[in-house]
Design a protein around this motif. Structure first.
Motif, mmCIF file in Angstrom:
data_model
loop_
_atom_site.group_PDB
_atom_site.id
_atom_site.type_symbol
_atom_site.label_atom_id
_atom_site.label_comp_id
_atom_site.label_asym_id
_atom_site.label_seq_id
_atom_site.Cartn_x
_atom_site.Cartn_y
_atom_site.Cartn_z
ATOM 1 N N ALA A 97 -16.567 29.265 -71.959
ATOM 2 C CA ALA A 97 -17.623 28.955 -71.015
ATOM 3 C C ALA A 97 -18.507 30.320 -71.244
ATOM 4 C CB ALA A 97 -17.020 29.111 -69.553
ATOM 5 N N GLU A 110 -30.069 22.774 -64.708
ATOM 6 C CA GLU A 110 -28.686 23.019 -63.823
ATOM 7 C C GLU A 110 -27.516 23.784 -64.355
ATOM 8 O OE1 GLU A 110 -26.948 19.367 -62.665
ATOM 9 O OE2 GLU A 110 -25.296 20.341 -61.763
ATOM 10 N N LYS A 161 -23.682 24.710 -63.954
ATOM 11 C CA LYS A 161 -22.453 24.646 -63.381
ATOM 12 C C LYS A 161 -21.541 25.742 -63.920
ATOM 13 C CE LYS A 161 -19.283 21.813 -60.755
ATOM 14 N NZ LYS A 161 -18.824 23.035 -60.122
ATOM 15 N N ALA A 162 -21.448 26.624 -63.125
ATOM 16 C CA ALA A 162 -20.606 27.758 -63.819
ATOM 17 C C ALA A 162 -19.269 27.565 -64.569
ATOM 18 C CB ALA A 162 -20.290 29.068 -62.729
ATOM 19 N N ASN A 163 -19.184 28.002 -65.508
ATOM 20 C CA ASN A 163 -17.803 27.643 -66.354
ATOM 21 C C ASN A 163 -17.748 26.266 -66.870
ATOM 22 O OD1 ASN A 163 -17.051 30.340 -65.833
ATOM 23 N ND2 ASN A 163 -16.167 29.738 -63.898
ATOM 24 N N GLU A 164 -18.684 25.479 -66.740
ATOM 25 C CA GLU A 164 -18.563 24.025 -67.148
ATOM 26 C C GLU A 164 -19.701 23.413 -67.771
ATOM 27 O OE1 GLU A 164 -17.153 21.182 -64.520
ATOM 28 O OE2 GLU A 164 -16.397 22.751 -63.048
ATOM 29 N N TYR A 165 -20.806 23.542 -67.522
ATOM 30 C CA TYR A 165 -21.888 23.078 -68.210
ATOM 31 C C TYR A 165 -23.247 23.761 -67.926
ATOM 32 C CZ TYR A 165 -22.642 20.087 -64.370
ATOM 33 O OH TYR A 165 -22.833 19.453 -63.051
ATOM 34 N N VAL A 198 -27.431 22.371 -68.052
ATOM 35 C CA VAL A 198 -28.061 21.467 -68.351
ATOM 36 C C VAL A 198 -29.818 21.786 -68.608
ATOM 37 C CG1 VAL A 198 -29.279 19.128 -67.464
ATOM 38 C CG2 VAL A 198 -26.957 19.388 -66.790
ATOM 39 N N LYS A 202 -21.945 21.709 -73.002
ATOM 40 C CA LYS A 202 -20.680 21.469 -72.219
ATOM 41 C C LYS A 202 -19.835 22.274 -72.703
ATOM 42 C CE LYS A 202 -18.654 17.129 -71.850
ATOM 43 N NZ LYS A 202 -17.992 15.931 -71.265
ATOM 44 N N VAL A 203 -18.817 22.813 -72.027
ATOM 45 C CA VAL A 203 -17.584 23.613 -72.301
ATOM 46 C C VAL A 203 -16.491 22.371 -72.859
ATOM 47 C CG1 VAL A 203 -15.537 25.070 -71.681
ATOM 48 C CG2 VAL A 203 -17.985 25.420 -70.650
#
Lengths: 337, 557, 320
Positions: B52, B228, B230-234, B236, B256-257
């Motif tokens: 991430a 967008e 999303k912390a630690n995930e993706y 956009v 993406k992670v």
């Protein structure tokens, strides 16, 4: 009516399947209990008396099975009943209390819960009615703080108190037969006396028959109307209590009585019957007691004696009484073919 | 009873294995389109990140590799490189630059069309603002070395001045810089990402890395903008329709992670479109896959066996040379890298304009030569045990330390030991340590021979590592001649002529090659794979993911 | 009871302090620090020196400990050495995810292991009992890493039933029920993988516990009262057999959180486990201290809750 038989056991044979094969622990046992009578079932540990009572209740352990025989109660042969039908009998018409009061109650349920359990199951009572009846029973068995005890847990009671609870539980459903398997063995002598007294009271009050299983002859003397003596899975003597003590016939019974320490006579050494009980899977030819019997002769180890009748319903499984009343044989004894 | 147990367990495992092998062969998703055909607009592409990002999405403040992935598509700098590693402004914000005054004055001109994602123009004020922030004593990031060449920067850092004296704004798109010295690689070195003044002015500098424009509402200036996070995930990204170079074809890029071990499966399944850092052992399998395009190129990094020059054991140049002859580096490339790499003999990557082809054949694997050099140097096997003794006749061995974290490197250690023992050198192979402990030991001079690697940058200047005074010169290699050559290749006036500069590096690499400051082992190829449905992908020395050409990527509908 | 709770609470304080000291010492003892091996030769070496100084590495360990401790008590978890981000922010994002994963795993464990364990105990030594035992052993032996990969390849890539990464669908804008369902959809596979080991262990445990309870005298008493199998099982056997589970619960929560490291890694699940693993490699002790202290506190709380629950469930245990 007093003479009417409540429970009749005919030729009961119960065995266990073990890794060493099938082991018979109750071997052709027949007995009966009359209404309002206390029958004592006596014998050493392992003689099959507990198994007999468990057979009646159909509560044998997992690998035990009734191989043969019938148990007649209330015009039904209990052996043939389905599990569902039998559970209507258990804890209802026939109640049972056990030897270990310390572990026979569920530690996480209240006393009240456990007493009312049977009531709610077998009688159509409301919760309140069941509770009231439980309180009454607790008072009856000697609890002065009956209402508080209802909310308490088994670990808060002593052994004697727990056994009282067990009795209350058993009697709550007004059973016609109460089976008591060594109810006082695990208790102090003074408590023992109290419990026995209680049982006697209740028996009178509720007109219950009692099948009392014990190895303690003192208890037998206190409580029993009739006695059945078992040895190695078989009935070896049956008599009314008085006759048994006055005229013990089977050498084993005689040995038992002799073994009881006496306060009157000075004894150098306590008497014990020589030898040991045979293991259940040992196959014996002839009389099972013969190896330990002082009065045994050749025939005894070759042929098995049947139950021979003496007077007044007194039966003995011994060749000494083969020819009936008044005849005694000694070692050099009878001719036989 | 026992038989039943194992039978059931085995059958359970067998069933699982069937599933595994079945899905290994299952070809899925993403019918590959030919690279021909007209680019279409629309669609979305997914990139796998193995870890991430930290979420510091600003070039001035970030430090994490995966933050850089996001910045790649959202922020432009003034100067870039072309496919041959020459400086180019074609795809960058810069317009032109000029050195004057003995190369001590640098005038930089910016393009005027660029805008920040919020519509405000990108001007020279933003560039100057970035420099001033970095020179500030409250600045906590690592970029100071990228502006230390500007006169007055150090003074500001030391708190002696409020502004950098050497910066003069000429107009909204032009700036003149006074430099501390003439340096041929100034443009490569100098910090060239502007910082949006209108967003950061007024924010205390030490709070900037955590400020809203850095972490939440990212305002970049490149072909994609952050839609967008999303912390630690993706993360956009969506297309910037107002980009000065034109509109990208894609609607979105998703970063993406995805765990490294799972990423390849996801690629085959079509769930992920780009996977970087593919391991050599995966190459063949992906190559056979009809839906996947896999490419490789010599990477900007290499592995080496370091030599601690403060150890008394390693003072003899001949011994060091014997080391290089005695290690079969070509076999490592073939065996461990499955051919996806190359033997290296210099601190300059193959793809660089400065690369010295003349060294390609240096130090071929030669057991006999290695042995004879050792003998020449006075190392002989006196007691017939297969290992040479020291010049003093006593037992001689060399310790080899190596770190975990790179499976190929870990596998190379025992091979090196075996190779060197074959030429008679006893090697004491240590237990591998994890990276921090390993480098700690190296830093403290506790090692003799050690394995390590370097990542390189487009500019070939080896200062920072090879100068006698460098902190990161863990080799503790002190060679005045080498120092002189290195410095001259950057500061002399000849250095400003790329052809002449190349000559200087030729001299330098050959010089130190003879002296063996370290044993260069191999460069590993950069391997990346992507789904064939993505077209217009340029794959050069930067790989596909870090190329400036994401604007050209397109997918068929 | 409340006295008991207060007492337990007070005892926990020295325990936590001790844990923090041990943790801190362990981190300090490891060779290298947050900046070892983390060098970029294009960055001036003095930068790392400055960093080291700013974070107080040059101070004696005891002083560093007290610096950390006084901040921690006030709720300041410090700043990550490696990432320069507030530790509370880094942990805050992830801790919820890890707990979500751990608790889902626990629920799955209970839902599956209890019925299977009871089922097994009701027919001991039968074919199906042996089958379940066999599968349990397989479950206990499969390393989490391998199990996780199998799970992904089977249920995600091959069957396509579950996603293999993240807590939500990328770029989604679900609300309400759709959002919850999406999250559940994402957590199920990693939770199940994480739970697999627990399920295997718990099944064995419950089987043994139930078998043991069934032998108890009071069960015989219950049958003697004429109660049927089902009632005896539910009211008498299970209430006793499942008591020990409460104790396990306290320990389990802590174990699950730290044991989730590998699962979180493979599933790219943004949780505490992965963060702590990386922080350990990086010697990033603000993260380590904060993270492990939180875990320690939760284990202690979990144990306290377990003990309280135990006293509620088992009348023999009362704290006066």
């Amino acid at each position: 009516m007093i003479d009417e038989k409540l429970l009749i056991i005919n030729d009961l044979k119960t065995a266990f399947s073990t890794s060493m094969g099938s082991v018979t622990v109750v071997d052709d046992v027949s007995l009966y209990i009359k209404k309002k009578e206390t029958l004592a079932l006596v014998g050493e540990s392992g003689c099959g008396k507990s198994m007999t009572s468990l057979s009646i209740m159909q509560l044998l352990p997992v690998n035990g099975k009734i191989m043969n025989g019938e148990i007649i109660f209330n015009n039904h042969n209990l052996v043939e009943l389905s599990d569902k039908e039998m559970s209507k009998v258990r804890g209802n018409d026939i109640a049972m209390i056990f030897q270990e009061p310390m572990t026979s109650l569920n530690p996480v349920l209240t006393i009240g819960d456990q007493i009312t359990e049977g009531l709610l199951l077998h009688r159509k009572l409301s919760k309140k009615e069941a509770k009231d009846r439980a309180v009454a029973l607790l008072k009856l068995v000697g609890f002065s703080r009956a209402v508080e005890v209802m909310k308490e847990y088994p670990h808060q009671l002593s052994g004697g108190m727990r056994q009282r609870v067990m009795i209350a539980m058993a009697m709550s459903v007004d059973p016609s037969l109460l089976i008591a398997d060594e109810p006082t063995t695990a208790l102090d002598v003074t408590i023992q006396a109290q419990i026995l007294e209680l049982m006697q009271e209740l028996k009178e009050k509720f007109d219950t028959s009692i099948l009392l299983i014990t190895h303690d002859l003192g208890v037998v003397a206190e409580m029993a109307d009739r006695v059945v003596v078992m040895y190695a899975g078989e009935v070896v003597e049956e008599a009314d209590a008085l006759s048994l003590f006055e005229d013990p016939s089977h050498p084993y019974t005689q040995g038992l009585i002799k073994s009881v320490p006496s306060l009157d006579v000075q004894q150098e050494r306590l008497y014990s019957i020589p030898g040991t009980v045979p293991a259940p899977n040992e196959v014996t030819v002839g009389c099972r007691f013969a190896p330990r019997c002082a009065q045994a002769w050749e025939r005894c180890s070759k042929e098995k004696p049947s139950l021979y009748q003496r007077k007044n319903g007194h039966q003995v499984r011994c060749f000494l009484y083969e020819l009936g009343e008044g005849t005694n044989y000694n070692e050099s004894g009878a001719t036989h073919s | 009873m026992k038989k039943k147990l194992s039978f059931l367990s085995i059958s359970f495992i067998l069933v699982l294995s069937v599933f595994l092998s079945a899905c290994g062969n299952k070809q899925d998703a993403g019918s590959g389109n030919g690279a021909t055909g007209e680019p279409q607009d629309g669609g979305k592409v997914t990139l796998a990140m193995f870890s991430a990002p930290q979420g510091i999405f600003n070039p001035v403040f970030y430090e994490d590799q995966y933050d850089a992935y996001v910045l790649e598509y959202t922020f432009d700098d003034l100067f870039g490189y072309d496919s041959n590693l020459n400086i180019s402004t074609e795809k960058s914000l810069g317009d032109s630059y000029k050195f004057e005054n003995d190369n001590k004055t640098l005038t930089i001109k910016m393009k005027q069309e660029a805008k920040w994602h919020d519509g405000k123009p990108v001007t020279i004020d933003d560039m100057i603002f970035a420099w001033e922030v970095i020179a500030d004593k409250e600045y906590t990031g690592p970029r100071f070395s990228n502006i230390s060449m500007i006169k007055g920067a150090q003074e500001k850092k030391d708190g002696k001045a409020d502004k950098i004296a050497g910066i003069t704004k000429i107009d909204d798109y032009t700036v003149k810089l006074e430099l501390n010295q003439a340096q041929a690689n100034t443009i490569s070195e100098i910090w060239d990402y502007p910082l949006a003044k209108h967003l950061y002015e007024g924010v205390p500098i030490k709070d900037m890395p955590n400020a809203e424009p850095t972490k939440k509402n990212i305002v970049g200036n490149a072909e994609f903008k952050v839609k967008e996070i999303k912390a630690n995930e993706y993360v956009v990204l969506e297309r910037n329709d107002d980009y000065w170079r034109g509109k990208a074809h894609l609607d979105q890029i998703v970063l993406k992670v995805v765990n490294q071990d799972v990423a390849i499966g996801a690629l085959k399944k079509g769930d992920v479109d780009f996977v970087p850092q593919i391991q050599p052992k995966e190459f063949d399998d992906l190559d056979k896959n009809d839906n996947v395009e896999i490419k490789e190129i010599g990477d900007f990094g290499y592995q080496y066996m370091g030599i601690n020059h403060e150890s008394t054991k390693l003072q003899d140049q001949k011994l060091r040379q014997a080391l290089v002859y005695g290690i079969d580096r070509a076999a490592m490339v073939k065996g461990l890298l499955k051919g996806h790499g190359y033997v290296l003999n210099q601190h300059i990557p193959k793809v660089s304009w400065a690369y010295n082809e003349g060294l390609d054949d240096a130090y071929p694997y030669d057991v006999e030569k290695a042995k004879s050099i050792l003998a020449e140097a006075g190392y002989k096997d006196l007691n017939g045990d297969g290992f040479v003794e020291g010049k003093d006749g006593k037992a001689f061995s060399l310790k080899l330390d190596y770190p975990t974290g790179n499976p190929v490197r870990e596998q190379s250690a025992p091979i090196i030991k075996e190779n060197l023992e074959k030429i008679g050198l006893k090697i004491d192979l240590q237990q591998p340590r994890e990276v921090a402990s390993h480098y700690d030991a190296v830093e403290q001079g506790k090692t003799e021979l050690y394995l390590a690697g370097w990542g390189l940058v487009p500019d070939p200047d080896p200062s920072g590592i090879f100068l006698s005074t460098d902190t990161f010169n863990y080799l503790r290699y002190k060679n005045a001649e080498s120092d002189k050559l290195i410095k001259a290749a950057v500061t002399s006036s000849d250095a400003f002529d790329q052809a002449k500069r190349k000559e200087m590096y030729k001299t330098w690499t050959e010089k130190i090659n003879e002296d063996v400051p370290q044993v260069f082992l191999y460069g590993q190829n950069r391997i990346e794979a992507w789904n064939k449905r993505v077209n217009g992908v340029t794959f050069d020395w930067r790989g596909a993911i870090e190329s400036p050409d994401a604007i050209d990527w397109w997918v068929a509908k | 009871m409340s006295q008991y709770i207060v007492r337990r609470f007070l005892i926990s304080i020295p325990v936590i302090i001790l844990i923090s000291v041990i943790l801190f010492s362990l981190v300090q003892l490891a060779p290298g620090d947050a900046f070892s091996g983390q060098f970029d030769p294009n960055i001036d070496a003095s930068y790392y020196e400055k960093m080291r100084k700013d974070f107080g590495f040059d101070k004696p360990p005891v002083e560093q400990y007290f610096m950390w401790a006084s901040n921690f008590i006030q709720g300041d978890f410090g700043i990550s050495f490696r990432h320069k981000v507030e530790v509370s922010e880094m942990i805050g994002n992830r801790i919820g995810n890890t707990f979500f994963l751990a608790i889902t795993a626990m629920i799955i464990t209970y839902i599956l292991a209890i019925p299977i364990g009871i089922f097994s105990a009701e027919r001991p030594y039968s074919k199906i009992d042996y089958t379940i035992t066999g599968i349990s052993f397989v479950g206990l032996s499969i390393p989490t890493f391998y199990g996780a990969l199998i799970a992904i390849y089977l249920f995600s890539f091959y069957l396509g039933w579950f996603p293999y990464s993240g807590t939500e669908t990328v770029g989604n804008d679900y609300t309400g029920m759709a959002y919850i369902l999406d999250k559940l959809h994402h957590v199920l596979l990693p939770a199940f993988t994480l739970a697999f080991l627990s399920i295997a262990a718990y099944t064995r445990y419950i089987r043994a516990s139930v078998l043991d309870a069934k032998q108890q005298d009071f069960v015989r008493t219950a049958f003697a009262k004429g109660l049927d199998q089902k009632v005896v099982l539910r009211k008498h056997v299970l209430r006793n057999a499942l008591l020990p589970l409460i104790t396990l619960f306290g320990l389990d929560l802590g174990l699950l959180v730290s044991g989730a490291i590998i699962t979180e890694s493979i599933f790219s699940w943004p949780g505490l486990g992965r963060l702590l693993y990386e922080a350990t490699i990086n010697r990033d002790y603000p993260i380590l201290m904060a993270g492990y202290m939180i875990i320690a506190i939760f284990v202690l709380i979990g144990n306290l809750i377990a003990d309280i629950l135990y006293s509620v469930a088992d009348p023999r245990i009362r704290y006066d």
